[in-house]
Design a protein around this motif. Structure first.
Motif, short mmCIF file in Angstrom:
data_model
loop_
_atom_site.label_atom_id
_atom_site.label_comp_id
_atom_site.label_asym_id
_atom_site.label_seq_id
_atom_site.Cartn_x
_atom_site.Cartn_y
_atom_site.Cartn_z
N MET A 1 0.84 -1.21 0.00
CA MET A 1 0.00 0.00 0.00
C MET A 1 0.87 1.25 0.00
O MET A 1 0.49 2.28 -0.52
CB MET A 1 -0.89 -0.03 1.25
N ARG A 2 2.08 1.11 0.60
CA ARG A 2 2.93 2.28 0.74
C ARG A 2 3.34 2.86 -0.61
O ARG A 2 3.41 4.09 -0.76
CB ARG A 2 4.19 1.86 1.53
N TRP A 3 3.53 1.95 -1.58
CA TRP A 3 3.94 2.43 -2.91
C TRP A 3 2.94 3.42 -3.47
O TRP A 3 3.28 4.34 -4.20
CB TRP A 3 4.13 1.25 -3.87
N LEU A 4 1.68 3.24 -3.07
CA LEU A 4 0.63 4.12 -3.58
C LEU A 4 0.85 5.54 -3.08
O LEU A 4 0.66 6.52 -3.80
CB LEU A 4 -0.72 3.59 -3.11
N PHE A 5 1.30 5.61 -1.80
CA PHE A 5 1.51 6.94 -1.22
C PHE A 5 2.85 7.52 -1.66
O PHE A 5 3.07 8.71 -1.55
CB PHE A 5 1.43 6.85 0.31
N ASN A 6 3.74 6.64 -2.14
CA ASN A 6 5.04 7.12 -2.61
C ASN A 6 4.99 7.64 -4.04
O ASN A 6 5.97 8.20 -4.52
CB ASN A 6 6.06 5.98 -2.54
#
Lengths: 491, 297
Positions: A1-6
């Motif tokens: 999910m973090r990649w989405l915020f990155n």
């Protein structure tokens, strides 16, 4: 999910807004669909009420007289041959006698005469229970896990209750109809998305692009000198615009700081060189004076053969050259001097006139000179001559040299001198070593003129700087006239 | 009604019928209807579910044919139950009627036998016991015990009397043999009730059921005949005893001569009949015997 915020804002903004648009369309669509479903159910119940009322009145005499066939013809009348096509089309009509057994139904195959509720299924048991509890009203029943909706009306003759009329509606007809509406809704939703998403992507990118630009600049701020932002990058007054202006101010401050640091390093280097030179000059001066005296004494002897005399002359000229050079390096400012006046300027103009004429230079002379200025005249004269002669040498043939001299008022009272020429611009390399001794810029110069000028200005607690401006090389000197220092290097 | 008859008559006779109609209407007003036949007025013929009486177009043509043939205005009076037609006859509101054999025996004192239709060349018909085509478990009347059963009419022989007599002969009581019974007031609707599954079995006139096979095969063939009764005299045309002898003969001659004219033959074909015969009281002995068995005669 973090990649989405990155993800980059360039993608994140359009993605998020697209997601939100889709979500809104979905939620609004679902709400409308639910509403449509409820409306449809209401339409069914209203239609059932009207139909049921008519049927109940018509079937009452037949029920009263046990006329099965008449009742059958009546309950069958609203039924069409083919299966129901619209939700408001009744699926089956049933007349229940007082004992809740089927008196007659429009579909004898599945709802046979005289059948009791348990034989007809769970729905009918529920229905029968409700009939037992209530009496004179129309009842809408939607049993759970059932494919049918039931509307029940009492069949009465005057006050007597003869039985119940049950209208059954198939919900499986609801579903295709509902799915039809759903598809229609989805199509409209997609159409709206097809219009909104490109707009949203355009808008998102438009907003993200300056941000991304800013982020890139911020990332390299420590490695390279920050360049000012293009003024049309984000010409709005919102928070983003404020951020951009803040960045601009910060970049400016950083550039000034870097320039100041350069200046300090340069000054320190020049000061060190000055001390070193002065030390060496003193060390040379002492033995030199002895040597010169010895050579002079030797030259006075009469019995010198011509060869020796020639050698002595040679030594003498060499020593004189050493003395001159050392004298040039040892700038002496601690001499009592008279203040600068207009005559000094006139003298300087006369002194350089030969060189100016020789090189056919146009000389711009702008000296706003009061009667006197409290600066040592001889030193200022030397500064002026050095700078002007340099400028004349550096200027192109038939070129131009200018002088501006004036008093700057204000909290920092200064004498400001600006000399410029239209010769070759100074390179980075030249700027780095401009005021060092023997750093000449042209053939034939010993490179001490600017060194001396720098030493004088520094000892007078003034400032000197050079720059390329408007295609010209410009030297600016500021000398303090009072107690306060002249920090501004510009004219 | 008067108006509609006038409209349906050929133009040449229009004035005459109009005069007759007006005089008939006047006679009716002063209570002389009883003498209408004798005065050459309108003749009223009661039509019952003894045949497919809902073929309205056929009936219109037959009435016009009859009126032209008799040179008299004719009114066909249709009622859905035998009982109503019997009442009209008793009240002398009909001069003639086509009724079932069972009502005929009931009205023996009031009516005279006028003519008997010939079905398949003979003045006989039967009662059929029918079930739904796919209900193969029903093979005889005994299998239908405890089921829902459709009768045609309480005054129908083939649609009520004959099946009950059959049950009685099986040693059962017709009143309790079935779980429930109901009347459809028409033989055609008995077929419909059985075909739709409303009733598991039904009793129907063989002439009507066989005619339906031609006229409405998609309905009739959804049923299956599982029992055929003995033959009974065909439902007769009768006249009230008060009808003048001249009118009686006129009508009898019309019926007997029907098969000799082209139009008459056309109508008979469409009625699925071959013609008429004078007939005899003895034709109805079988019905009388059943009635006696039920203590009715």
């Amino acid at each position: 999910m973090r990649w989405l915020f990155n993800l980059s804002f360039r993608r994140k903004i359009p993605l998020w807004t697209s997601f939100l648009i889709s979500l809104s369309i979905f939620v609004v669509g679902a709400a409308l669909m639910t509403r449509a479903y409820e409306d449809m159910k209401r339409a069914v119940v209203i239609s059932a009420g009207n139909l049921g009322h008519t049927l109940a009145n018509t079937v009452a005499p037949a029920l009263l007289h046990d006329d099965v066939w008449r009742a059958f013809e009546i309950v069958r009348s609203p039924i069409r041959g083919e299966p129901a096509q619209t939700p408001v089309q009744v699926d089956a009509v049933v007349v229940l006698a007082r004992d809740h057994k089927v008196f007659v139904s429009s579909d004898p195959d599945t709802l046979p005469m005289l059948a009791e509720p348990p034989a007809l299924g769970v729905d009918w048991v529920q229905l029968s229970t409700r009939l037992g509890a209530e009496s004179n009203w129309s009842l809408v029943l939607e049993p759970e896990d059932s494919n049918y909706l039931y509307v029940v009306l009492p069949i009465t003759d005057r006050d007597a209750q003869l039985g119940h009329l049950v209208l059954r509606y198939s919900k499986s007809v609801f579903h295709p109809w509902f799915i039809d509406s759903l598809w229609q809704g989805i199509e409209i939703g997609l159409l709206v998305l097809a219009v909104l998403i490109p707009i949203n992507w355009y808008w998102g990118r438009r907003m993200a692009t300056p941000l991304v630009d800013l982020a890139q600049r911020m990332g390299t701020i420590l490695e390279t000198e920050p360049a000012p932002l293009p003024p049309d990058l984000y010409p709005y007054q919102d928070e983003l615009g404020q951020l951009f202006r803040a960045y601009d101010r910060m970049a400016l401050a950083l550039r000034d700081k870097a320039a100041l640091e350069n200046e300090v390093v340069k000054s320190e280097r020049l000061a060190a060189i000055g001390q070193l030179t002065a030390g060496i000059a003193h060390e040379i001066n002492n033995p030199l004076a002895g040597l010169i005296t010895v050579v002079d004494t030797l030259k006075l002897q009469r019995d010198l053969d011509p060869r020796t005399l020639r050698n002595l002359e040679l030594i003498d000229r060499g020593l004189m050259q050493i003395r001159d050079t050392v004298a040039a390096l040892l700038v002496q400012t601690r001499i009592q001097a008279r203040p600068l006046n207009q005559h000094d300027l006139d003298d300087i103009r006369t002194l350089i006139q030969t060189q100016v004429s020789k090189r056919r230079i146009r000389l711009e002379w702008s000296a706003a000179m009061p009667d006197e200025l409290p600066v040592p005249a001889s030193l200022v004269r030397q500064i002026l001559i050095n700078l002007l002669l340099n400028a004349v040498q550096a200027a192109a043939e038939d070129g131009q040299v200018g002088l501006w001299l004036g008093r700057k008022e204000g909290p920092e009272a200064c004498l400001s001198i600006v000399v410029h020429n239209d010769g070759k611009l100074l390179s980075e390399e030249q700027f780095a070593h401009l005021f060092e001794p023997f750093a000449t810029t042209r053939a034939g110069g010993h490179g001490l003129g600017l060194w001396v000028t720098y030493q004088i200005v520094t000892q007078l607690e003034g400032r000197i700087s050079a720059r390329n401006v408007d295609g010209q090389v410009e030297f600016v000197v500021n000398l303090p006239l009072g107690e306060a220092l002249c920090n501004t290097a510009s004219a | 009604m008067t108006q509609s008859i006038s409209n349906s008559l050929p133009n040449c006779n229009r004035r005459k019928w109009l005069i007759n109609s007006v005089s008939f209407a006047a006679a009716g007003l002063i209570g002389l209807t009883r003498k209408a036949g004798a005065t050459g007025g309108k003749l009223r013929v009661g039509m019952t579910p003894a045949f497919l009486h809902d073929q309205h177009r056929l009936l219109d043509e037959w009435r016009d044919f009859m009126a032209a043939s008799l040179q008299r205005p004719i009114e066909f009076v249709q009622r859905d139950s035998y009982r109503e037609t019997m009442d009209l006859l008793r009240l002398e509101k009909l001069e003639f009627a086509w009724i079932c054999d069972y009502p005929y025996l009931h009205l023996k004192q009031e009516v005279r036998l006028l003519a008997v239709p010939l079905y398949q060349g003979r003045p006989y018909y039967r009662s059929y016991l029918i079930v739904r085509k796919e209900n193969t478990q029903f093979k005889s009347m005994a299998d239908l015990s405890g089921s829902v059963f459709a009768y045609a009419d309480p005054y129908s022989n083939t649609g009520y009397l004959a099946p009950r007599y059959h049950i009685r002969n099986l040693g059962r009581d017709p009143a309790t043999f079935f779980r429930k019974t109901f009347f459809t007031w028409s033989h055609r609707k008995v077929v419909e009730a059985v075909a739709s599954g409303l009733a598991q079995g039904g009793a129907v006139d063989s002439y009507i059921r066989d005619t339906l096979v031609h006229v409405e095969p998609e309905l009739a063939l959804r049923t299956r005949v599982i029992w055929r009764s003995p033959e009974y005299g065909f439902p007769p045309f009768v006249s009230h005893r008060s009808v003048a002898a001249s009118d009686f003969q006129l009508m009898q001659k019309h019926l007997l001569d029907m098969s000799s004219t082209e139009k008459g033959r056309d109508l008979l074909t469409r009625l699925n009949l071959d013609g008429f015969t004078i007939g005899d009281q003895s034709l109805y002995e079988g019905v009388a015997r059943m009635m006696r068995a039920f203590g009715e005669a």
